[in-house]
Motif scaffolding. Sequence first.
Motif, PDB file in Angstrom:
ATOM      1  N   PRO A 183       0.887  -1.381  -0.236  1.00  0.00           N
ATOM      2  CA  PRO A 183       0.134  -0.082   0.164  1.00  0.00           C
ATOM      3  C   PRO A 183       0.796   1.308   0.044  1.00  0.00           C
ATOM      4  O   PRO A 183       0.525   2.284  -0.446  1.00  0.00           O
ATOM      5  N   GLN A 184       1.918   1.102   0.648  1.00  0.00           N
ATOM      6  CA  GLN A 184       2.854   2.544   0.666  1.00  0.00           C
ATOM      7  C   GLN A 184       3.437   2.756  -0.668  1.00  0.00           C
ATOM      8  O   GLN A 184       3.358   3.950  -1.000  1.00  0.00           O
ATOM      9  N   PHE A 185       3.705   1.772  -1.462  1.00  0.00           N
ATOM     10  CA  PHE A 185       4.363   1.997  -2.687  1.00  0.00           C
ATOM     11  C   PHE A 185       3.239   2.388  -3.636  1.00  0.00           C
ATOM     12  O   PHE A 185       3.379   3.585  -4.348  1.00  0.00           O
ATOM     13  N   ILE A 186       1.883   1.887  -3.520  1.00  0.00           N
ATOM     14  CA  ILE A 186       0.811   2.306  -4.484  1.00  0.00           C
ATOM     15  C   ILE A 186       0.623   3.757  -4.167  1.00  0.00           C
ATOM     16  O   ILE A 186       0.393   4.404  -4.933  1.00  0.00           O
ATOM     17  N   SER A 187       0.496   4.005  -2.722  1.00  0.00           N
ATOM     18  CA  SER A 187       0.138   5.440  -2.386  1.00  0.00           C
ATOM     19  C   SER A 187       1.322   6.367  -3.181  1.00  0.00           C
ATOM     20  O   SER A 187       0.875   7.645  -3.591  1.00  0.00           O
ATOM     21  N   GLN A 188       2.650   6.044  -2.921  1.00  0.00           N
ATOM     22  CA  GLN A 188       3.679   7.137  -3.576  1.00  0.00           C
ATOM     23  C   GLN A 188       3.457   7.233  -5.246  1.00  0.00           C
ATOM     24  O   GLN A 188       3.567   8.072  -5.765  1.00  0.00           O
ATOM     25  N   LEU A 189       3.109   5.862  -5.830  1.00  0.00           N
ATOM     26  CA  LEU A 189       2.831   6.147  -7.046  1.00  0.00           C
ATOM     27  C   LEU A 189       1.630   6.951  -7.332  1.00  0.00           C
ATOM     28  O   LEU A 189       1.731   7.928  -8.619  1.00  0.00           O
ATOM     29  N   GLU A 190       0.534   6.995  -6.729  1.00  0.00           N
ATOM     30  CA  GLU A 190      -0.648   7.598  -7.034  1.00  0.00           C
ATOM     31  C   GLU A 190      -0.269   9.134  -6.582  1.00  0.00           C
ATOM     32  O   GLU A 190      -0.721  10.134  -7.419  1.00  0.00           O
ATOM     33  N   LEU A 191       0.664   9.653  -5.870  1.00  0.00           N
ATOM     34  CA  LEU A 191       0.991  10.905  -5.444  1.00  0.00           C
ATOM     35  C   LEU A 191       1.873  11.389  -6.839  1.00  0.00           C
ATOM     36  O   LEU A 191       1.745  12.507  -7.218  1.00  0.00           O
ATOM     37  N   TYR A 192       2.760  10.587  -7.389  1.00  0.00           N
ATOM     38  CA  TYR A 192       3.507  10.866  -8.311  1.00  0.00           C
ATOM     39  C   TYR A 192       2.843  11.330  -9.711  1.00  0.00           C
ATOM     40  O   TYR A 192       3.183  12.335 -10.414  1.00  0.00           O
ATOM     41  N   LEU A 193       1.801  10.315 -10.177  1.00  0.00           N
ATOM     42  CA  LEU A 193       0.792  10.413 -10.743  1.00  0.00           C
ATOM     43  C   LEU A 193       0.152  11.899 -10.955  1.00  0.00           C
ATOM     44  O   LEU A 193      -0.080  12.554 -11.930  1.00  0.00           O
ATOM     45  N   GLN A 194      -0.298  12.423  -9.572  1.00  0.00           N
ATOM     46  CA  GLN A 194      -0.878  13.807  -9.528  1.00  0.00           C
ATOM     47  C   GLN A 194       0.198  14.718  -9.733  1.00  0.00           C
ATOM     48  O   GLN A 194      -0.264  15.653 -10.508  1.00  0.00           O
ATOM     49  N   GLU A 195       1.413  14.652  -9.448  1.00  0.00           N
ATOM     50  CA  GLU A 195       2.446  15.506  -9.632  1.00  0.00           C
ATOM     51  C   GLU A 195       2.594  15.790 -11.461  1.00  0.00           C
ATOM     52  O   GLU A 195       2.613  16.768 -11.795  1.00  0.00           O
ATOM     53  N   LEU A 196       2.317  14.590 -11.937  1.00  0.00           N
ATOM     54  CA  LEU A 196       2.784  14.606 -13.492  1.00  0.00           C
ATOM     55  C   LEU A 196       1.634  15.180 -14.211  1.00  0.00           C
ATOM     56  O   LEU A 196       1.775  16.005 -14.967  1.00  0.00           O
ATOM     57  N   THR A 197       0.382  14.906 -13.590  1.00  0.00           N
ATOM     58  CA  THR A 197      -0.691  15.474 -14.206  1.00  0.00           C
ATOM     59  C   THR A 197      -0.855  17.051 -14.111  1.00  0.00           C
ATOM     60  O   THR A 197      -1.270  17.873 -15.138  1.00  0.00           O
ATOM     61  N   ALA A 198      -0.282  17.367 -12.889  1.00  0.00           N
ATOM     62  CA  ALA A 198      -0.412  19.070 -12.578  1.00  0.00           C
ATOM     63  C   ALA A 198       0.763  19.548 -13.553  1.00  0.00           C
ATOM     64  O   ALA A 198       0.538  20.734 -14.067  1.00  0.00           O
ATOM     65  N   LEU A 199       1.900  18.803 -13.853  1.00  0.00           N
ATOM     66  CA  LEU A 199       2.786  19.255 -14.640  1.00  0.00           C
ATOM     67  C   LEU A 199       2.293  19.439 -15.975  1.00  0.00           C
ATOM     68  O   LEU A 199       2.689  20.497 -16.825  1.00  0.00           O
ATOM     69  N   VAL A 200       1.614  18.689 -16.466  1.00  0.00           N
ATOM     70  CA  VAL A 200       0.804  18.671 -17.741  1.00  0.00           C
ATOM     71  C   VAL A 200       0.027  19.943 -17.918  1.00  0.00           C
ATOM     72  O   VAL A 200       0.108  20.738 -18.899  1.00  0.00           O
ATOM     73  N   GLU A 201      -0.703  20.418 -16.844  1.00  0.00           N
ATOM     74  CA  GLU A 201      -1.503  21.344 -16.774  1.00  0.00           C
ATOM     75  C   GLU A 201      -0.757  22.496 -17.013  1.00  0.00           C
ATOM     76  O   GLU A 201      -1.244  23.566 -17.736  1.00  0.00           O
ATOM     77  N   MET A 202       0.178  22.654 -16.027  1.00  0.00           N
ATOM     78  CA  MET A 202       1.076  24.032 -16.115  1.00  0.00           C
ATOM     79  C   MET A 202       1.796  24.270 -17.156  1.00  0.00           C
ATOM     80  O   MET A 202       1.972  25.415 -17.927  1.00  0.00           O
ATOM     81  N   GLN A 203       2.263  23.201 -17.894  1.00  0.00           N
ATOM     82  CA  GLN A 203       3.126  23.176 -19.107  1.00  0.00           C
ATOM     83  C   GLN A 203       2.073  23.812 -20.038  1.00  0.00           C
ATOM     84  O   GLN A 203       2.302  24.947 -21.191  1.00  0.00           O
ATOM     85  N   GLU A 204       0.714  23.483 -20.281  1.00  0.00           N
ATOM     86  CA  GLU A 204      -0.169  23.918 -21.353  1.00  0.00           C
ATOM     87  C   GLU A 204      -0.574  25.291 -21.176  1.00  0.00           C
ATOM     88  O   GLU A 204      -0.649  26.222 -22.061  1.00  0.00           O
ATOM     89  N   ILE A 205      -0.626  25.902 -19.912  1.00  0.00           N
ATOM     90  CA  ILE A 205      -0.921  27.343 -19.539  1.00  0.00           C
ATOM     91  C   ILE A 205       0.323  28.102 -19.925  1.00  0.00           C
ATOM     92  O   ILE A 205       0.003  29.167 -20.858  1.00  0.00           O
ATOM     93  N   ALA A 248       7.964  16.238  -7.567  1.00  0.00           N
ATOM     94  CA  ALA A 248       7.818  15.181  -8.217  1.00  0.00           C
ATOM     95  C   ALA A 248       9.294  14.451  -7.874  1.00  0.00           C
ATOM     96  O   ALA A 248       9.587  13.260  -7.843  1.00  0.00           O
ATOM     97  N   GLU A 249      10.346  15.189  -7.852  1.00  0.00           N
ATOM     98  CA  GLU A 249      11.546  14.674  -7.522  1.00  0.00           C
ATOM     99  C   GLU A 249      11.976  14.038  -6.090  1.00  0.00           C
ATOM    100  O   GLU A 249      12.439  13.077  -5.938  1.00  0.00           O
ATOM    101  N   GLN A 250      11.078  14.662  -5.242  1.00  0.00           N
ATOM    102  CA  GLN A 250      11.296  14.065  -3.970  1.00  0.00           C
ATOM    103  C   GLN A 250      10.444  12.891  -3.743  1.00  0.00           C
ATOM    104  O   GLN A 250      10.907  11.774  -3.067  1.00  0.00           O
ATOM    105  N   ILE A 251       9.479  12.955  -4.436  1.00  0.00           N
ATOM    106  CA  ILE A 251       8.614  11.366  -4.565  1.00  0.00           C
ATOM    107  C   ILE A 251       9.635  10.425  -5.266  1.00  0.00           C
ATOM    108  O   ILE A 251       9.521   9.337  -4.832  1.00  0.00           O
ATOM    109  N   ALA A 252      10.258  10.857  -6.306  1.00  0.00           N
ATOM    110  CA  ALA A 252      11.077   9.939  -7.250  1.00  0.00           C
ATOM    111  C   ALA A 252      12.170   9.398  -6.441  1.00  0.00           C
ATOM    112  O   ALA A 252      12.319   8.221  -6.678  1.00  0.00           O
TER     113      ALA A 252
END
Length: 933
Positions: A514-536, A581-585
Amino acid sequence: MAHEAIYAVVDIETTGTDPKTDRIIQIGCVLIQNGQVINRFATDVNPGKRISKQIQNLTKISNSQVQKAPYFEDIAPTIANLLADTIFVAHNIYFDYQFLNHEFRRCQVPEMTIPGIDTVELAQVFLPTATSFRLGDLAENLGLHHDNPHQADSDAEVTAALLLYIQQIMRELPLVTMERIASLADMMGMQTGMFIRKNLMEMRRKNPPLADNLLIVDGIALRKKTLPLFEKNLYESTYPLKKKAKEQLFNGQLHFYKEQARLMNLVYRHFSNSQSEGLPTTKDLFIEAATGMGKTIGYLLPAAYLATPEEPLIVSTASLLLQDQLVQKDLPLINRVLPQPLVATVIKGQRHYLDLARFAISLQMPPQQKQYRLYQMATLVWLTKTVTGDFDELNLLRLDHPFFQDCGHRGTVLLDSENPFYPHDFLRFLHKRMSQSNLLIVNHAFLARESLRERPQLPKSRFLLIDEAHHLPDICEQAGRQQVSTFRFRKQVGGLTSETGLFTQLMQLFQGEPQFISQLELYLQELTALVEMQEILVTHLLKTEGTDCPQEQIVTKEELDSFDLAPRKAQAKLLLYYEEAEQIAQSLRQQVQSWINRWLPSETVLLESLLDLLAEVSAEGEILTRWFTQWQKELVHWLVPHSNQITAVFQLTDFAAPLLPKTKWYSRYDKILYLGGTLKIGGNRHYFPNRLGIPEAPVKIIQAPFDYPKQTRVILPDKGIAIHELPPQEYADQLAQYIEEIVTPVAKPILVLFTSHDTLQRVYERLHMKFLAAGREILAQGVGGSREKLLRRFSLSKDSILFGADSFWEGVDLPGERLEVLIVTRLPFTNPKRPLVAARNQYLKEQGLDPFSEEAIPQAALRLRQAYGRLVRSTEDRGLMIVLDRRLVTTKYGRKLAQAFPKKVPLMQLSPVALKAEMTRFLRNPTNDEKDD
């Protein structure tokens, strides 16, 4: 065997490729049974329509030839009976089989339902290192008799020979290799896989022993590797400084050339620290030595007396092709006379090598994708031959297919020492070979990227030689160019959670963590936010340029500073999200590294893919952080928008990248020698030392051994095209007319050089059908395949015309009668309006330099001299250069460019009639020419 299958090897020639409107003009068939030809059938066919000039030139089948031939309706029943109960074989079966069936249907004859085999796909699998899979090229490379290419009887004969040749190769392969191939062959064309399985059954029956030079590792047959130890001669050999000593060493196996001997001595003295010929003992030395004088032998021979595995000579060449040429052509020649042979290893980036462990995993889960499986099968065959695992042995143009991404090497750090393939790993074997070599060969891009690597991949040494050194500044700049594609990133993030996406698979595999899954989900949230900021940010940056979005644009600090609050916040958030994202990575990396040896190989691949993703996002974060925060004058910030207007490529170019003292690798070498055919630009010896940041480096010029005034002519028409006064359409019209008038009476290969792809295409469209109708082919860059394929077809032709731009200005090695006429359509200046050129000009101005005289003229002169240099590569070569741009003689800067030509080579200005007469006279047999002199 009484009931052994009969193979009907078929080839048809047609009036075109559309079976609805085109017709067969010739058919050939060879019947094979038990590996023997048992029957042949061939006939011309009257198509009932005119054969075009293009098809006549290709097939050498004329309208008169087929006029009295039978119509297909008359012979269709005979052909159907001939093919009944056979196995149909063709080179590209999809065309012949379907075209024949369409004709049978038209003639109301039952269509074929017999099985079929494609020799193209068989060749792709069982001849993996072939340079081309065209029938004519395969026949030439394999020594198969092929009298009349593109005639059905000859093509059928050579296809039959190819089938038997491939069948013999199959039966010589290890049984385990054929078993693997057969298991992957079900997606091959028609019944081609069945043919492989039939041969496998025969091999099982005979059960051949494994060849002595092979071994089987975890179900895969590999070629055994041996590591020859470097053997240093016990006696001391002295470098042959004088002519007599060199001739004694050469012993008739090499010729003595005065200019080459001088190069040898300059190289030896520079690398051995001895002072002579006015050379101080400096770190850097430039030597200009003409192409064709044997400069590779000229530097290899002295190096053999100095280089050891502990202090190897590192040679950097301009391309992968030149790396391989050095080893295959020049090295065997020089080693015939050396008392201490040079032992060479070619070094390339790790992705050029196959990772055996990853390849084995791909075989466990072969995708339902035909080309992927063809690569897998070809690799299984190749592994019985290769000892390097270098993908370039496969002669592919590109390595961007998913197969090579999946199976390319990631580096020795990620190898599992417990894996059965670990002792046989190709990259580890490369490093072992490097330790036993006194000559290491790389290309400029590999050398330049040493500055980007955390750990250098090349050893320190006393000796570094940079061949084709005029390419080094541009390649250093290209290698230092950093970029991030937000379109690719957006697509990549979107694919992570698809049905077969990386995160979907990881979350299924690690449900109990579960801890690994939680980290993956957090990382995915960061990546999704990065896509949004890049587009803006991209959207706002494009708005600042107005409604017409350019193909590429330069962004300045002033433009960023003028942002309103919303995009400035988006920029701050973007950089913050990369930090988060780098801290989670970091946390994810630690967990993966602790697990990676606990999982099955297929699961390990998923974890390695996650590590690749983490590294990629980290690198992109560093680049974008630098893009938004670093504004030194040598840095150029680019934005190349995507058509969707919300994504783009962020690019950072460093004009200081070619300054060698700033690189990581420059200080690792005691002596560096820079060699090239064109290092002096007109009267300027120090253009390249200045560009590379070593202005004090001495430059030596070795005079070429050629009689340029006698061997060459440079001609301009006395009336030229008004280049700047004409719109593109009219300019192309006039240019096409000039070229047609010049080349039509000259039945020799002709190279025509352009500075614009657009102009090249326009002229090609105006001329190629006209010349084709006359039986002469125009080959054009961007139309007829890769540069290498075009050059090969050009070199084999008697009178083809080749249109080229960019790289065709230099590096075209076509000696003798293969290239005697060269046409330059326009002086080779780069367009000052191109953003990169404009940015460089601004950079030079800020340094107090005039861009036109300091950059534009030297670059144009270099390209002009390189083009001219294609004509003369030996003392026997002769050549004409025709320059259609009269600015060469009518402008002050043109006269500067003219200094690029060797002294005493006059610029002849001739009328069209006189130009044709001079071409005719000069291109006659040179012995006649000499009698006239």
